[in-house]
Design a protein around this motif. Structure first.
Motif, PDB file in Angstrom:
ATOM      1  N   ARG A  26      66.773  45.507  48.368  1.00 18.95           N
ATOM      2  CA  ARG A  26      65.879  45.259  49.658  1.00 18.95           C
ATOM      3  C   ARG A  26      66.896  44.483  50.694  1.00 18.95           C
ATOM      4  N   THR A  30      60.993  52.840  51.484  1.00 21.89           N
ATOM      5  CA  THR A  30      60.423  51.796  52.470  1.00 21.89           C
ATOM      6  C   THR A  30      61.180  51.445  53.785  1.00 21.89           C
ATOM      7  N   ASP A  90      52.338  47.943  55.675  1.00 20.85           N
ATOM      8  CA  ASP A  90      52.923  46.689  56.160  1.00 20.85           C
ATOM      9  C   ASP A  90      52.728  46.565  57.650  1.00 20.85           C
ATOM     10  N   GLU A 101      62.257  53.493  45.705  1.00 24.65           N
ATOM     11  CA  GLU A 101      60.965  53.032  46.440  1.00 24.65           C
ATOM     12  C   GLU A 101      61.410  52.170  47.534  1.00 24.65           C
ATOM     13  N   GLU A 102      62.229  50.888  47.273  1.00 25.04           N
ATOM     14  CA  GLU A 102      62.612  50.290  48.349  1.00 25.04           C
ATOM     15  C   GLU A 102      63.374  50.760  49.308  1.00 25.04           C
ATOM     16  N   GLN A 142      53.958  52.263  51.661  1.00 30.60           N
ATOM     17  CA  GLN A 142      53.997  50.752  51.833  1.00 30.60           C
ATOM     18  C   GLN A 142      54.347  50.404  53.112  1.00 30.60           C
ATOM     19  N   CYS A 143      55.469  51.008  53.887  1.00 31.68           N
ATOM     20  CA  CYS A 143      55.984  50.625  55.044  1.00 31.68           C
ATOM     21  C   CYS A 143      54.832  50.846  56.001  1.00 31.68           C
ATOM     22  N   GLY A 148      57.137  54.295  48.960  1.00 30.77           N
ATOM     23  CA  GLY A 148      57.772  53.436  49.668  1.00 30.77           C
ATOM     24  C   GLY A 148      57.372  53.526  51.216  1.00 30.77           C
ATOM     25  N   TYR A 193      55.966  57.961  60.729  1.00 30.96           N
ATOM     26  CA  TYR A 193      55.803  57.907  59.282  1.00 30.96           C
ATOM     27  C   TYR A 193      54.710  58.943  58.997  1.00 30.96           C
TER      28      TYR A 193
END
Length: 378
Positions: A20, A81, A260, A77-78, A256-257, A253, A353
């Motif tokens: 991260r 993201t 967020d 995944e991180e 998730q982004c 990921g 995205y």
């Protein structure tokens, strides 16, 4: 907000924290500009490699991280993201190393793997052809034995890192015996006759170079054959099971982004005197987005843990790829809706995205192929 994770060891927690941190410092600040200008970030892969993040699931004796697949995928995944193009690139590099690690001789592994796993050399995987995307057994690229060499001719389409990689894992036909006539080769960049078309002009993932690789009387030594003659298709299909999990993690990921960004915007944007996240109609959209992200993560982790246990996981990998990429498409589309008109502009990242999510339903086997794989095993 960071994903909620249950990690088995302090080492795994430290690894994810490091991932991260590097993603926040080295990836996120550069992603938008590189995607806008279609710039391939070669130096980013060197940075990830030197940090030990490029080849986590491979053994330490060859320079890998010796991590279980479920930990590797969570690190991937991180990365996804922060920057989906780089996440896809890491997954493809890991896939390009798989045949050598799993089917190469001891001498081949000792000669090539340390450089491949160090991050100093980036890989590409050459399986698809323009007429044989979902049907690799129909490939026409050919390798002919000539003394102590093979001479390769043909074209491999849709190659991630085409023209940028330092080595190419190439599937080519060595006989006309259908799927049993395909073999696997390690082809270094710089091999005479290894040529590249102009990169594709894509809808998304423009920071990831995709190009057709052409083999024009490209000669490689016979000891660059990986596995036995005729074993190439089985090698390719075995690698794709793991590759599908990599794409599932990157897609998660990306989703998730998008989630967020949507939650942050919905907390700040006001309508009718209050933040739009307080309106039930929009709050329920966000809730569905969160549920989709969590289910994607749970699905790829379930498949990865079967792999780590040495159990068959091909059906579960296909399910994970199908679920995670379909969910990524839905979540990123909903993210544009949350942003409203602003989401349709390039002032905000959610339109990017959405464009990036689409191809994840196509590569590593289309989601129609995943349904075929799943249904055949029921």
């Amino acid at each position: 907000m960071p994903a909620t994770r249950h990690l088995p060891t302090p080492e795994a927690e430290d690894l994810l924290a490091l991932t991260r941190e590097i993603a926040a410092k080295e990836l996120t600040p550069r992603a938008a500009d590189a995607e806008r200008t279609a710039t391939f970030p070669r130096e980013v892969f060197t940075t990830l490699g030197r940090a030990g993040l490029l080849t986590l699931p491979y053994p330490e004796e060859f320079g890998g991280g010796a991590q279980p697949y479920d930990i590797y995928l969570q690190a991937l995944e991180e990365i996804g993201t922060a920057w989906a193009s780089v996440g896809v690139g890491v997954s493809v590099h890991s896939l390009s190393c798989f045949p050598l690690f799993s089917y190469g001789t001891d001498e081949q592994r000792a000669r090539w793997l340390p450089d491949l796993l160090s991050g100093e050399r980036l890989g590409a995987y050459c399986l698809s052809e323009a007429h044989a995307g979902s049907d690799p057994a129909a490939m026409r690229a050919r390798a002919v034995r000539d003394g102590d060499s093979y001479v390769l001719n043909g074209a491999k389409a849709w190659t991630t890192h085409g023209g940028e990689a330092d080595f190419y894992t190439v599937m080519a036909r060595t006989s006309d015996d259908g799927g049993r006539g395909i073999s696997c080769f390690h082809v270094p960049a710089g091999t005479p006759g290894l040529e590249f078309d102009r990169p594709e002009e894509k809808m998304g993932l423009t920071g990831s170079t995709t190009a057709t690789v052409r083999l024009v009387d490209a000669r490689v030594p016979a000891d660059h054959l990986i596995g036995a003659e005729g074993q190439g298709l089985s090698i390719a299909l075995a690698g794709l099971d793991a590759g599908r999990l990599g794409i599932a993690a990157v897609a998660t990921g990306l989703a998730q982004c998008a989630l967020d960004a949507s939650v942050a915007y919905a907390r700040e944007r006001e309508a009718f005197g209050r933040a739009i996240i307080e309106h039930q109609g929009l709050a329920f959209v966000l809730a569905d987005m969160a549920a989709a992200v969590e289910s994607s993560r749970a699905t790829y982790l379930a498949a990865a843990r079967l792999k780590d246990a040495g159990r068959p996981y091909g059906r579960e990998a296909a399910i994970a790829k199908l679920v995670a990429t379909d969910n990524a498409m839905k979540v990123t589309t909903d993210a544009v809706q949350v942003f409203g008109g602003a989401g349709y502009t390039r002032d905000f990242p959610v339109e990017r995205y959405m464009r990036e999510a689409k191809v994840m339903q196509i590569f590593e086997g289309t989601n129609q192929i995943q349904r075929l794989v799943i249904s055949r095993r029921l």
